[in-house]
Design a protein around this motif. Sequence first.
Motif, PDB file in Angstrom:
ATOM      1  N   SER A 195      -1.695   1.410 -10.945  1.00  0.00           N
ATOM      2  CA  SER A 195      -2.402   2.695 -10.937  1.00  0.00           C
ATOM      3  C   SER A 195      -1.482   3.853 -10.576  1.00  0.00           C
ATOM      4  N   PHE A 196      -0.493   3.615  -9.717  1.00  0.00           N
ATOM      5  CA  PHE A 196       0.370   4.714  -9.268  1.00  0.00           C
ATOM      6  C   PHE A 196       1.213   5.295 -10.401  1.00  0.00           C
ATOM      7  N   LEU A 197       1.363   4.534 -11.502  1.00  0.00           N
ATOM      8  CA  LEU A 197       2.117   5.041 -12.646  1.00  0.00           C
ATOM      9  C   LEU A 197       1.458   6.283 -13.244  1.00  0.00           C
ATOM     10  N   TYR A 198       0.180   6.500 -12.920  1.00  0.00           N
ATOM     11  CA  TYR A 198      -0.573   7.626 -13.465  1.00  0.00           C
ATOM     12  C   TYR A 198      -0.936   8.646 -12.389  1.00  0.00           C
ATOM     13  N   ASN A 199      -0.217   8.660 -11.288  1.00  0.00           N
ATOM     14  CA  ASN A 199      -0.583   9.537 -10.181  1.00  0.00           C
ATOM     15  C   ASN A 199      -0.676  10.996 -10.602  1.00  0.00           C
ATOM     16  N   ASN A 200       0.262  11.450 -11.439  1.00  0.00           N
ATOM     17  CA  ASN A 200       0.259  12.862 -11.830  1.00  0.00           C
ATOM     18  C   ASN A 200      -0.741  13.178 -12.945  1.00  0.00           C
ATOM     19  N   PHE A 201      -1.514  12.166 -13.395  1.00  0.00           N
ATOM     20  CA  PHE A 201      -2.578  12.410 -14.370  1.00  0.00           C
ATOM     21  C   PHE A 201      -3.799  13.048 -13.712  1.00  0.00           C
ATOM     22  N   PHE A 202      -3.801  13.061 -12.371  1.00  0.00           N
ATOM     23  CA  PHE A 202      -4.973  13.523 -11.631  1.00  0.00           C
ATOM     24  C   PHE A 202      -4.627  14.739 -10.768  1.00  0.00           C
ATOM     25  N   LYS A 203      -5.615  15.566 -10.509  1.00  0.00           N
ATOM     26  CA  LYS A 203      -5.405  16.816  -9.769  1.00  0.00           C
ATOM     27  C   LYS A 203      -4.792  16.565  -8.398  1.00  0.00           C
TER      28      LYS A 203
ATOM     29  N   ARG B 173      -6.249  11.663   8.041  1.00  0.00           N
ATOM     30  CA  ARG B 173      -5.689  10.574   8.849  1.00  0.00           C
ATOM     31  C   ARG B 173      -5.687   9.317   7.993  1.00  0.00           C
ATOM     32  N   VAL B 174      -4.499   8.830   7.637  1.00  0.00           N
ATOM     33  CA  VAL B 174      -4.363   7.663   6.764  1.00  0.00           C
ATOM     34  C   VAL B 174      -4.007   6.448   7.611  1.00  0.00           C
ATOM     35  N   ILE B 175      -4.793   5.388   7.468  1.00  0.00           N
ATOM     36  CA  ILE B 175      -4.595   4.152   8.231  1.00  0.00           C
ATOM     37  C   ILE B 175      -4.381   3.022   7.230  1.00  0.00           C
ATOM     38  N   ASN B 176      -3.219   2.398   7.275  1.00  0.00           N
ATOM     39  CA  ASN B 176      -2.857   1.317   6.358  1.00  0.00           C
ATOM     40  C   ASN B 176      -2.983  -0.034   7.052  1.00  0.00           C
ATOM     41  N   ILE B 177      -3.791  -0.928   6.491  1.00  0.00           N
ATOM     42  CA  ILE B 177      -3.871  -2.311   6.969  1.00  0.00           C
ATOM     43  C   ILE B 177      -3.297  -3.164   5.858  1.00  0.00           C
ATOM     44  N   ASP B 178      -2.026  -3.520   6.002  1.00  0.00           N
ATOM     45  CA  ASP B 178      -1.201  -4.028   4.907  1.00  0.00           C
ATOM     46  C   ASP B 178      -0.596  -5.370   5.288  1.00  0.00           C
ATOM     47  N   SER B 179      -0.510  -6.269   4.320  1.00  0.00           N
ATOM     48  CA  SER B 179       0.071  -7.585   4.605  1.00  0.00           C
ATOM     49  C   SER B 179       1.594  -7.544   4.709  1.00  0.00           C
TER      50      SER B 179
ATOM     51  N   ASP C 229      -7.260   9.810  -4.612  1.00  0.00           N
ATOM     52  CA  ASP C 229      -8.303  10.845  -4.513  1.00  0.00           C
ATOM     53  C   ASP C 229      -9.272  10.747  -5.689  1.00  0.00           C
ATOM     54  N   ALA C 230      -8.745  10.491  -6.899  1.00  0.00           N
ATOM     55  CA  ALA C 230      -9.613  10.361  -8.081  1.00  0.00           C
ATOM     56  C   ALA C 230     -10.548   9.170  -7.945  1.00  0.00           C
ATOM     57  N   HIS C 231     -10.039   8.077  -7.383  1.00  0.00           N
ATOM     58  CA  HIS C 231     -10.851   6.884  -7.136  1.00  0.00           C
ATOM     59  C   HIS C 231     -12.013   7.226  -6.204  1.00  0.00           C
ATOM     60  N   ILE C 232     -11.709   7.967  -5.148  1.00  0.00           N
ATOM     61  CA  ILE C 232     -12.731   8.373  -4.179  1.00  0.00           C
ATOM     62  C   ILE C 232     -13.729   9.341  -4.825  1.00  0.00           C
ATOM     63  N   ASP C 233     -13.194  10.340  -5.535  1.00  0.00           N
ATOM     64  CA  ASP C 233     -14.014  11.406  -6.110  1.00  0.00           C
ATOM     65  C   ASP C 233     -15.005  10.870  -7.148  1.00  0.00           C
ATOM     66  N   SER C 234     -14.587   9.847  -7.897  1.00  0.00           N
ATOM     67  CA  SER C 234     -15.477   9.272  -8.909  1.00  0.00           C
ATOM     68  C   SER C 234     -16.688   8.601  -8.281  1.00  0.00           C
ATOM     69  N   ASP C 235     -16.494   8.056  -7.084  1.00  0.00           N
ATOM     70  CA  ASP C 235     -17.558   7.328  -6.397  1.00  0.00           C
ATOM     71  C   ASP C 235     -18.438   8.284  -5.582  1.00  0.00           C
ATOM     72  N   ILE C 236     -17.808   9.117  -4.766  1.00  0.00           N
ATOM     73  CA  ILE C 236     -18.572   9.993  -3.865  1.00  0.00           C
ATOM     74  C   ILE C 236     -19.221  11.157  -4.609  1.00  0.00           C
ATOM     75  N   ASN C 237     -18.442  11.818  -5.481  1.00  0.00           N
ATOM     76  CA  ASN C 237     -18.901  13.060  -6.098  1.00  0.00           C
ATOM     77  C   ASN C 237     -19.241  12.938  -7.580  1.00  0.00           C
TER      78      ASN C 237
ATOM     79  N   LEU D 164       0.802  -1.223   0.000  1.00  0.00           N
ATOM     80  CA  LEU D 164       0.000   0.000   0.000  1.00  0.00           C
ATOM     81  C   LEU D 164       0.839   1.279   0.000  1.00  0.00           C
ATOM     82  N   VAL D 165       2.143   1.151  -0.137  1.00  0.00           N
ATOM     83  CA  VAL D 165       3.040   2.311  -0.017  1.00  0.00           C
ATOM     84  C   VAL D 165       2.646   3.429  -0.978  1.00  0.00           C
ATOM     85  N   GLU D 166       2.484   3.097  -2.262  1.00  0.00           N
ATOM     86  CA  GLU D 166       2.190   4.139  -3.245  1.00  0.00           C
ATOM     87  C   GLU D 166       0.829   4.786  -2.998  1.00  0.00           C
ATOM     88  N   GLN D 167      -0.138   4.010  -2.530  1.00  0.00           N
ATOM     89  CA  GLN D 167      -1.441   4.597  -2.203  1.00  0.00           C
ATOM     90  C   GLN D 167      -1.308   5.591  -1.057  1.00  0.00           C
ATOM     91  N   SER D 168      -0.542   5.206  -0.029  1.00  0.00           N
ATOM     92  CA  SER D 168      -0.374   6.095   1.123  1.00  0.00           C
ATOM     93  C   SER D 168       0.367   7.373   0.733  1.00  0.00           C
TER      94      SER D 168
END
Length: 372
Positions: A264-272, A27-33, A277-285, A14-18
């Motif tokens: 997915s992290f290869l495209y991190n700078n494709f999003f604002k 507040r970011v909480i990682n539950i990672d194997s 955040d884009a994953h969240i924004d597409s679902d919530i907003n 989960l490193v790249e997501q965090s």
Amino acid sequence: MFRQNNIVLIGNSLVEQSKSIAHLNKRVINIDSFNDDDLIGENYKNSNLFGLVNDEVLLILKKLNLDKNSTLIIVSSDYERDKNYYKLLQSYGRVIGNSQQTIAKTQDYDELSKKLKKNNIKFPKRTLSKNASSENFLIKNKFLSGGFGIKRYEKKIIIEKEKEYYQEYIEGKVYSILFLVKNNRDYKIIGINEIFCKETVHTDFCFSGAINNIVLDDKKNIYLDNVINFFVKEYELVGINGIDFIISDEIYFLEINARITQTSFLYNNFFKDGYVDAHIDSDINNNFSFASDTKMHYACFENLFSKSSLSINFDLKNYSFVSNIPKINTHIEVGQPICTISVNSDNEKKAKKLLSDNILLLKNKLKPIEII
């Protein structure tokens, strides 16, 4: 932006997501194997090797006692199958992305095969019949991703029919295509990746890395868009999703990952504000959060695996191109990942060359450790 203050990430690596959401001041909480040393946020380890949502994850959330109305939960692995863990997760916050039921439906091969045929989507034939194994077949696991459990067929291998099946082996190059779906089922393609694979003790075709921004011809792009359209409409997908496919004489669908994938992290700078955040924004907003001034670049990565059992006694944080860094004294079994090498360039060939050079540099530094 979203109002919730707590973001719970569940999965493995989960490193790249965090890193992607660190700047949002949540507040970011990682539950990672893996629970790597370079995770950003509060870290809790899930002993399940694949980071699956299970009772252990629920216990961690129960102890955290987070405000449900101020918590978002993102699952980038999968769910144990003995319970409806998606419903149980909803007791602790809003779960972003596709449900456990949706993911299970995309993995129901019998039903999916009928739908693929009906929509003229080609795929390698699968069977439980031992007679078919005389041809060029692989043995695959229904419930594992990332290439885990894939073996070349050899005589006398007996499959576990509850978990495994034979799949036709097709020679060709493997790719993935990522796309973002709003909750009204409108979608946009993010990009196409060339996939790298390695042979490890666990699998003959382990997913080990990728390079982004691969360009295909118009005919292939139209075909892939039709495949995406089928999955979005049929399964009512949302958020970031990925489809793996192989190009041989034709394009063959391999599998869909109805979740944020490692590429997915290869495209991190494709999003604002980054891809999470884009994953969240597409679902919530119901928004697409693409950046308006993205420059073309190539990003690639490769995971390094151990050829022997070892304990980490060296610090890799001094290397800017290394991520998913294990803590000192972490024990790594044969075939498990050690770390990830990532690079960026404005040129595809330069990116691949830089990746190769950095892998060689690290291998030389870590001698006598045996690295795949």
